[in-house]
Design a protein around this motif. Sequence first.
Motif, PDB file in Angstrom:
ATOM      1  N   LYS A 189       0.816  -1.222   0.000  1.00  0.00           N
ATOM      2  CA  LYS A 189       0.000   0.000   0.000  1.00  0.00           C
ATOM      3  C   LYS A 189       0.848   1.270   0.000  1.00  0.00           C
ATOM      4  O   LYS A 189       0.412   2.311  -0.482  1.00  0.00           O
ATOM      5  N   ASN A 232      -4.763  -3.940   5.852  1.00  0.00           N
ATOM      6  CA  ASN A 232      -3.465  -3.239   5.790  1.00  0.00           C
ATOM      7  C   ASN A 232      -3.650  -1.902   5.084  1.00  0.00           C
ATOM      8  O   ASN A 232      -2.989  -0.921   5.396  1.00  0.00           O
ATOM      9  N   ALA A 286       0.136 -11.703  -4.899  1.00  0.00           N
ATOM     10  CA  ALA A 286      -1.207 -11.917  -4.346  1.00  0.00           C
ATOM     11  C   ALA A 286      -2.196 -11.020  -5.073  1.00  0.00           C
ATOM     12  O   ALA A 286      -1.899  -9.861  -5.373  1.00  0.00           O
ATOM     13  N   LEU A 287      -3.380 -11.575  -5.317  1.00  0.00           N
ATOM     14  CA  LEU A 287      -4.426 -10.842  -6.034  1.00  0.00           C
ATOM     15  C   LEU A 287      -5.607 -10.644  -5.090  1.00  0.00           C
ATOM     16  O   LEU A 287      -6.338 -11.583  -4.795  1.00  0.00           O
ATOM     17  N   GLY A 324      -6.739  -6.087  -6.736  1.00  0.00           N
ATOM     18  CA  GLY A 324      -6.313  -6.079  -8.138  1.00  0.00           C
ATOM     19  C   GLY A 324      -5.348  -4.980  -8.565  1.00  0.00           C
ATOM     20  O   GLY A 324      -4.759  -5.061  -9.642  1.00  0.00           O
TER      21      GLY A 324
HETATM   22  C1  LIG Z   1      -0.346  -7.643   2.302  1.00  0.00           C
HETATM   23  C2  LIG Z   1      -1.124  -7.530   1.052  1.00  0.00           C
HETATM   24  N1  LIG Z   1      -0.722  -8.234  -0.008  1.00  0.00           N
HETATM   25  C3  LIG Z   1      -1.407  -8.206  -1.168  1.00  0.00           C
HETATM   26  C4  LIG Z   1      -2.557  -7.447  -1.292  1.00  0.00           C
HETATM   27  C5  LIG Z   1      -3.286  -7.504  -2.584  1.00  0.00           C
HETATM   28  O1  LIG Z   1      -3.053  -6.384  -3.363  1.00  0.00           O
HETATM   29  P1  LIG Z   1      -4.197  -5.825  -4.298  1.00  0.00           P
HETATM   30  O2  LIG Z   1      -5.335  -5.462  -3.397  1.00  0.00           O
HETATM   31  O3  LIG Z   1      -3.586  -4.682  -4.980  1.00  0.00           O
HETATM   32  O4  LIG Z   1      -4.600  -6.938  -5.216  1.00  0.00           O
HETATM   33  C6  LIG Z   1      -2.992  -6.659  -0.193  1.00  0.00           C
HETATM   34  C7  LIG Z   1      -4.179  -5.791  -0.254  1.00  0.00           C
HETATM   35  O5  LIG Z   1      -5.269  -6.095  -0.594  1.00  0.00           O
HETATM   36  C8  LIG Z   1      -2.267  -6.716   0.999  1.00  0.00           C
HETATM   37  O6  LIG Z   1      -2.644  -6.010   2.083  1.00  0.00           O
END
Ligand SMILES: Cc1ncc(COP(=O)(O)O)c(C=O)c1O
Length: 333
Positions: free
Chosen positions: A60, A88, A198-199, A202
């Motif tokens: 983030k 987070n 990790a998704l 997105g």
């Molecule tokens: C620790 C962590 N990893 C991965 C993600 C996934 O990222 P995104 O939401 O951009 O797909 C998040 C948030 O959602 C996260 O807090």
Amino acid sequence: MSEASSRARTAALLERFPRETLAVRPTPLERLRNLEAHLSVAPLWVKRDDLTGLAFGGNKARKLEFLMAEAKRRRALCVVTTGFPQSNHARDVAVAARRLGLDPVLIIVGKDPRDATGNLLLDQLLGAEIHFAPTVRRAIAGALRVVSSKRLRGKRPYFILPGGSMPVGALGYVDAFLEMHAQFEAMGREMPARQYVALGSGGTLAGLLVGRALTSAHTRLVGVRVVEKRLLRDAAVLRLATRTARLLGRADLRISSSDFDVEDDFVGERYGTSTEEGDLATDAFARREGIFLDPVYTAKSGAAFLEHAESSAFDPRTGALFWHTGGTIALFR
Ligand SMILES: Cc1ncc(COP(=O)(O)O)c(C=O)c1O
């Protein structure tokens, strides 16, 4: 055009956007030598975005560099977002807001617990204005109501979508892709042919996809779904990537579902619950590398990375890379 000059051109596109310095960059790019020896697969890399700083690291911080700059450009006095108690994202919005002298307002999905732990405890320590809503849908509706009422009272709110997954936020991961690209080039190595991330909402994968497309780099991105399909469709990732490219002035960029893989088999029961494979990956990373994963996101993406390392034929010249996106506060929830 060479990949290095495409990278320079993409960096120039990014420079047109205001940005607050919130993350510690570049994050380390490390070899996982003990896991390599254990699995007899090499090279395996980790991009340590768990070490982005801000408060406790994670993806983030990169998104918020652009989002908070946009909030300031709009002369916002407060930022409003939503998330789960252990979000987070919500925590980092509150941290970034405090750093920049804005007021954080969080609409949290769930009930007000008597004893807050983990991220919710940190949200409280930050003195964020916290409202609770029983469902995601009602949290978003509540956030929009809060935005209207703040606006009426002259508080100039800036609303950040859950996970910061909007085009301005995804710019952080277009930039992260360039950073990683430059790190491999500086080592005189080719980029790994496969990268795992990790998704969730997105934005991270969408930003990486745009970075890859703009640099024409030879690598395949694998999004490891940590939320149920109904909560995030592949089409939503594509839409976000396309809108991010458009924001960068590259509406011509074509990104299609054939440009990336989504690994669906590691979510487990649902978002937020731990899985057996995830627990094994957490143990493997901790005991062999001294790296902590979190149960919600990186244990699942880490499990996919390790399982594919064991079962599939990674190109032995370039191997694979794991994006450690943070989240370790969830170990203390
Ligand atoms: C620790 C962590 N990893 C991965 C993600 C996934 O990222 P995104 O939401 O951009 O797909 C998040 C948030 O959602 C996260 O807090």
